[in-house]
Design an enzyme around this catalytic site. Structure first.
Site, PDB file in Angstrom:
ATOM      1  N   LYS A 196     -82.041 -32.089 -40.189  1.00  0.00           N
ATOM      2  CA  LYS A 196     -81.648 -31.665 -41.531  1.00  0.00           C
ATOM      3  C   LYS A 196     -80.192 -31.243 -41.491  1.00  0.00           C
ATOM      4  O   LYS A 196     -79.822 -30.315 -40.771  1.00  0.00           O
ATOM      5  CB  LYS A 196     -82.523 -30.518 -41.996  1.00  0.00           C
ATOM      6  CG  LYS A 196     -82.152 -30.020 -43.393  1.00  0.00           C
ATOM      7  CD  LYS A 196     -83.122 -28.987 -43.896  1.00  0.00           C
ATOM      8  CE  LYS A 196     -82.701 -28.457 -45.258  1.00  0.00           C
ATOM      9  NZ  LYS A 196     -83.601 -27.415 -45.732  1.00  0.00           N
ATOM     10  N   LYS A 248     -83.080 -35.825 -43.252  1.00  0.00           N
ATOM     11  CA  LYS A 248     -82.692 -35.372 -44.583  1.00  0.00           C
ATOM     12  C   LYS A 248     -81.219 -35.014 -44.596  1.00  0.00           C
ATOM     13  O   LYS A 248     -80.781 -34.313 -43.683  1.00  0.00           O
ATOM     14  CB  LYS A 248     -83.530 -34.148 -44.908  1.00  0.00           C
ATOM     15  CG  LYS A 248     -83.270 -33.501 -46.229  1.00  0.00           C
ATOM     16  CD  LYS A 248     -84.078 -32.246 -46.329  1.00  0.00           C
ATOM     17  CE  LYS A 248     -83.670 -31.526 -47.590  1.00  0.00           C
ATOM     18  NZ  LYS A 248     -84.281 -30.240 -47.716  1.00  0.00           N
TER      19      LYS A 248
HETATM   20  C1  PBG Z   1     -84.818 -25.420 -47.930  1.00  0.00           C
HETATM   21  C2  PBG Z   1     -84.696 -26.743 -48.571  1.00  0.00           C
HETATM   22  C3  PBG Z   1     -83.590 -27.292 -49.224  1.00  0.00           C
HETATM   23  C4  PBG Z   1     -83.977 -28.532 -49.682  1.00  0.00           C
HETATM   24  C5  PBG Z   1     -85.306 -28.726 -49.330  1.00  0.00           C
HETATM   25  N1  PBG Z   1     -85.727 -27.618 -48.614  1.00  0.00           N
HETATM   26  C6  PBG Z   1     -82.280 -26.689 -49.542  1.00  0.00           C
HETATM   27  C7  PBG Z   1     -81.331 -26.297 -48.507  1.00  0.00           C
HETATM   28  O1  PBG Z   1     -81.524 -26.521 -47.314  1.00  0.00           O
HETATM   29  O2  PBG Z   1     -80.344 -25.693 -48.915  1.00  0.00           O
HETATM   30  C8  PBG Z   1     -83.117 -29.491 -50.443  1.00  0.00           C
HETATM   31  C9  PBG Z   1     -83.839 -30.576 -51.146  1.00  0.00           C
HETATM   32  C10 PBG Z   1     -83.026 -31.315 -52.134  1.00  0.00           C
HETATM   33  O3  PBG Z   1     -81.792 -31.198 -52.224  1.00  0.00           O
HETATM   34  O4  PBG Z   1     -83.626 -32.108 -52.892  1.00  0.00           O
HETATM   35  N2  PBG Z   1     -85.944 -24.715 -48.382  1.00  0.00           N
END
Ligand code: PBG
Length: 323
Positions: A196, A248
């Protein structure tokens, strides 16, 4: 002189193209991310994600039933609490917005779709970080792990089939696996957000969950410059017992997705995130892109790069187009 090798022969008719298509996308491979907001009487539109709302408890149940009706593979729940605190206690509370929503959805759809819950503190903390802060204001990895274990347990007790570990703390998969097993939840699975990235593409999501974050997540999410560490992260998560690994965002990280798919012995997911949705929707609204063709091409590309399943805010529309 005529060319003897003619790739175009395989493109001559729709039937021929369908016969030789290597990559397909079906509704069962799509997961719909949904937001549920505590204490609202009507669904609240999210301006930076046209067509996406913060659900009420009731509208969420309806959305889950509709997801089943179109044959989606899963639904991923995110909670938007009315109040937040330093430790994100609302995420552990069985009556917190997310755990309540998981219970509602499980009661509505049972085992007819895979129910996933976001196991991360950022929606629940008043500072917006994905973990607890130490005295110096840094995100404390190991203190956070204990909270994730409780949070995952609460989500599974509420009815989640998979917990989505999205916080990027080291060791989170192992700690959560151990906690679930200790409580007898051997069949509850872990969807690990293994790779991520600290990405600008999450911008609209932070509107959707009313994120309190000031600053950034650069000390725990990955640097977009790096691909190799994604393989290290995925290998660690696999060794710790991840049932599905995820990359992601999706479209800017197809190389990473392809590399992770190459080493994974469990299914690989990709998350087509809020900014990817917003970008295309903005162009569609101006008449600059065709929504249907654009969405289907992006999903096909994400599958081609190696994703077995895709989290996408277009899951419902896409499933309709695939009928
Ligand atoms: C964290 C989380 C995020 C997203 C999914 N889970 C945000 C982040 O890491 O700031 C982002 C998903 C998206 O942008 O569609 N709980």
């Amino acid at each position: 002189m005529y060319p003897t090798s003619r790739p175009r022969r395989l493109r001559t008719t729709a039937a021929m193209r369908r016969l030789v298509a290597e990559t397909t996308v079906g509704p069962h491979q799509l997961v719909l991310p949904v937001f549920v907001k505590q204490g609202v009487a009507e669904p609240v539109p999210i301006p930076s994600m046209p067509g996406v709302v913060q659900h009420t408890r009731d509208s969420l149940r309806k959305a889950a039933a509709e997801a089943v009706a179109v044959g989606l593979g899963g639904i991923m729940l995110f909670g938007v609490p009315a109040t937040r605190d330093a430790t994100g206690s609302g995420g552990i509370d069985p009556d917190g917005v997310l755990n309540t929503a998981v219970r509602d959805v499980r009661a509505e759809v049972g085992d007819d779709i895979v129910i996933m819950a976001d196991t991360c503190l950022d929606e629940f903390t008043d500072h917006g970080h994905c973990g607890l802060l130490d005295a110096a204001g840094r995100v404390d990895n190991d203190a956070t792990l204990a909270v994730y274990a409780q949070m995952a347990l609460a989500q599974v007790q509420a009815g989640a089939h998979l917990v989505g570990l999205s916080g990027m703390m080291d060791g989170q998969v192992g700690v959560v696996r151990a906690a679930l097993d200790a409580a007898g939840h051997h069949d509850a699975g872990i969807l690990a957000y293994s790779a991520k990235y600290a990405s600008v593409w999450y911008g609209p999501f932070r509107d959707a969950v009313e994120s309190q974050l000031r600053g950034d997540r650069l000390t725990y999410q990955q640097d977009p410059a790096n691909a190799r560490e994604a393989l290290r992260e995925a290998a660690l998560d696999l060794a710790e017992g991840a049932d599905i690994v995820m990359v992601k965002p999706a479209m800017s990280y197809l190389d990473v997705l392809h590399a992770v798919a190459g080493i994974s012995d469990v299914p690989v997911a990709a998350y087509q995130v809020s900014g990817e949705y917003a970008m295309v929707e903005a162009a569609v609204a101006r008449g600059w892109l065709d929504r249907r063709r654009t969405v289907l091409e992006t999903l096909t590309s994400i599958r081609r790069a190696g994703a077995d399943l895709v989290l996408t805010y277009w899951a419902m529309q896409a499933a309709g187009w695939m009928r």
